[in-house]
Enzyme design. Structure first.
Site, PDB file in Angstrom:
ATOM      1  N   ASP A   1       0.832  -1.210   0.000  1.00 37.69           N
ATOM      2  CA  ASP A   1       0.000   0.000   0.000  1.00 37.69           C
ATOM      3  C   ASP A   1       0.865   1.259   0.000  1.00 37.69           C
ATOM      4  O   ASP A   1       2.051   1.226   0.335  1.00 37.69           O
ATOM      5  CB  ASP A   1      -0.938   0.009   1.223  1.00 37.69           C
ATOM      6  CG  ASP A   1      -0.179  -0.050   2.551  1.00 37.69           C
ATOM      7  OD1 ASP A   1       0.809  -0.816   2.645  1.00 37.69           O
ATOM      8  OD2 ASP A   1      -0.552   0.672   3.489  1.00 37.69           O
TER       9      ASP A   1
ATOM     10  N   GLU B   1      -0.028  -1.402   5.610  1.00 37.72           N
ATOM     11  CA  GLU B   1       1.042  -1.022   6.546  1.00 37.72           C
ATOM     12  C   GLU B   1       0.838   0.403   7.035  1.00 37.72           C
ATOM     13  O   GLU B   1       1.031   0.712   8.211  1.00 37.72           O
ATOM     14  CB  GLU B   1       2.419  -1.145   5.866  1.00 37.72           C
ATOM     15  CG  GLU B   1       3.599  -1.028   6.829  1.00 37.72           C
ATOM     16  CD  GLU B   1       4.077   0.391   7.082  1.00 37.72           C
ATOM     17  OE1 GLU B   1       4.829   0.609   8.040  1.00 37.72           O
ATOM     18  OE2 GLU B   1       3.685   1.307   6.326  1.00 37.72           O
TER      19      GLU B   1
HETATM   20 ZN    ZN Z   1       6.567   2.465   4.446  1.00 40.28          ZN
END
Ligand code: ZN
Length: 383
Positions: free
Chosen positions: A75, A139
């Site tokens: 992401d 994340e």
């Molecule tokens: Zn990162």
């Protein structure tokens, strides 16, 4: 792999808009790169779905008992105001030796470098040992892909983990990171006309008491970590009240705490819960607290074998000395450290300080060299 082909892979990754979603497309693309090798018995490709459209990918190559983990997130953060960009954030452009695009630094660059490293080992048919890539979802918003993979046991028994987050153009290696505790406190009172305040209970007054006390309470966590500094606390959101002539019936505040390894999240929770309990003893107080995606701090040992290995490969390749640092932000490492077994985690990757900003970029040569670095590191790791 030729530099041109390396850049193509990075560009293709950047072209996938994976702003906190759509990681499945990143997983599809990486899978397609490993497709020619998928029938080899030393290649294993697994998708681990987090939610529709959101897949983690775990690719294992090589044989042996000792497993080296590679990790990168799929992401990216939002590009923000498009007018602040000189180019399309999802159409990478190279200018003056730098490639511009959302995720160039954080961290499709690092992810691409890890993937290319593994592909090069496969092409040469010289895999130094068992290497497992963890490409994760979410994340940037709570490390929940890494949490899911860790819970499912994919990271159990690792002998070391390399996270390719940007580390000041490969000049640094991150061995520790701060934890995160986001909290929300709700204060419930009783509404009344402000001309008769004695008939109501003022939720804002009670919340302000909490806000004043929590500030002092967090300042008591005053130890200094050699890599990470002190625990920090920011009261970041305050909302309350209904209208100007009413006693407020409800108020809410949020805060963000960045912890250090000296203090477990449990210890901080206990302090916060204790303060809530203490205030709730007072007549009329009705405070409650909620924690959102807490992450444990990651401690590091500068003398760990993996850190020494990174240092020796680094010194062999680069003229600048490598600096051992702590990271103030949390990363997937905060989740992977909960895996079974005893292993070190290091963060070292191409990229610079343009992360989360417009005109995010990566130095093309440093990116390309990082592939060599990961190759040498993997070989050294298994020797
Ligand atoms: Zn990162």
């Amino acid at each position: 792999m030729e530099k041109e082909k390396q850049m193509e892979i990075l560009k293709n990754l950047i072209a996938i808009d994976s702003v906190n979603d759509n990681e499945a497309k990143v997983a599809d693309y990486i899978t397609s790169l490993f497709e020619p090798y998928k029938d080899r018995e030393d290649v294993d490709i697994k998708r681990v779905t987090y939610a529709p459209n959101r897949d983690n990918l775990v690719v294992t190559i090589g044989k042996g008992k000792k497993v080296l983990g590679f990790s990168g997130h799929e992401d990216v953060v939002s590009p923000g105001e498009l007018s602040a960009w000189d180019s399309d954030p999802f159409k990478a452009e190279i200018k003056d030796g730098k490639l511009f695009g959302r995720g160039a630094t954080d961290m499709k660059g690092g992810l691409a470098a890890l993937v290319i490293t593994m592909l090069d080992f496969l092409v040469a048919d010289k895999i130094p040992g068992k290497i497992r890539l963890f490409a994760t979802v979410g994340e940037e918003t709570g490390e929940y892909g890494a949490a899911q993979l860790t819970k499912a046991g994919y990271a159990d028994g690792l002998a070391g983990l390399i996270i390719a987050e940007p580390s000041n153009e490969m000049k640094e290696v991150g061995i520790a990171s701060k934890g995160v505790i986001d909290y929300a406190v709700t204060s419930m009172g009783k509404g009344a006309h402000s001309s008769k305040p004695e008939e109501g209970i003022n939720a804002i007054d009670h919340l302000i008491d909490f806000a004043n006390e929590v500030k002092l309470l967090m300042e008591k966590f005053d130890e200094v970590d050699p890599f990470l500094g002190k625990l920090t606390h920011v009261q970041s959101v305050f909302q309350g009240g209904e209208q100007i002539n009413s006693v407020p019936a409800k108020a809410l505040m949020k805060g963000n705490i960045r912890t250090i390894p000296t203090y477990s999240n449990q210890a901080v929770f206990a302090a916060l819960n204790g303060l809530i309990d203490k205030l709730n003893q007072k007549p009329g107080y009705d405070l409650s607290i909620e924690y959102i995606f807490p992450e444990e701090a990651m401690s590091g040992d500068a003398n760990a074998e993996l850190v020494q290995l990174v240092r020796s490969v680094h010194d062999e390749m680069y003229s600048d000395p490598m600096k051992v640092v702590g990271n103030t932000g949390a990363s997937d490492g905060s989740e992977f450290l909960h895996a079974k077994g005893n292993f070190s985690i290091v963060q070292v990757g191409p990229g610079n300080d343009s992360e989360h900003q417009s005109n995010e970029n990566i130095d093309v040569d440093i990116f390309s060299q990082s592939v060599e670095f990961y190759k040498k590191l993997a070989v050294a790791f298994f020797n």
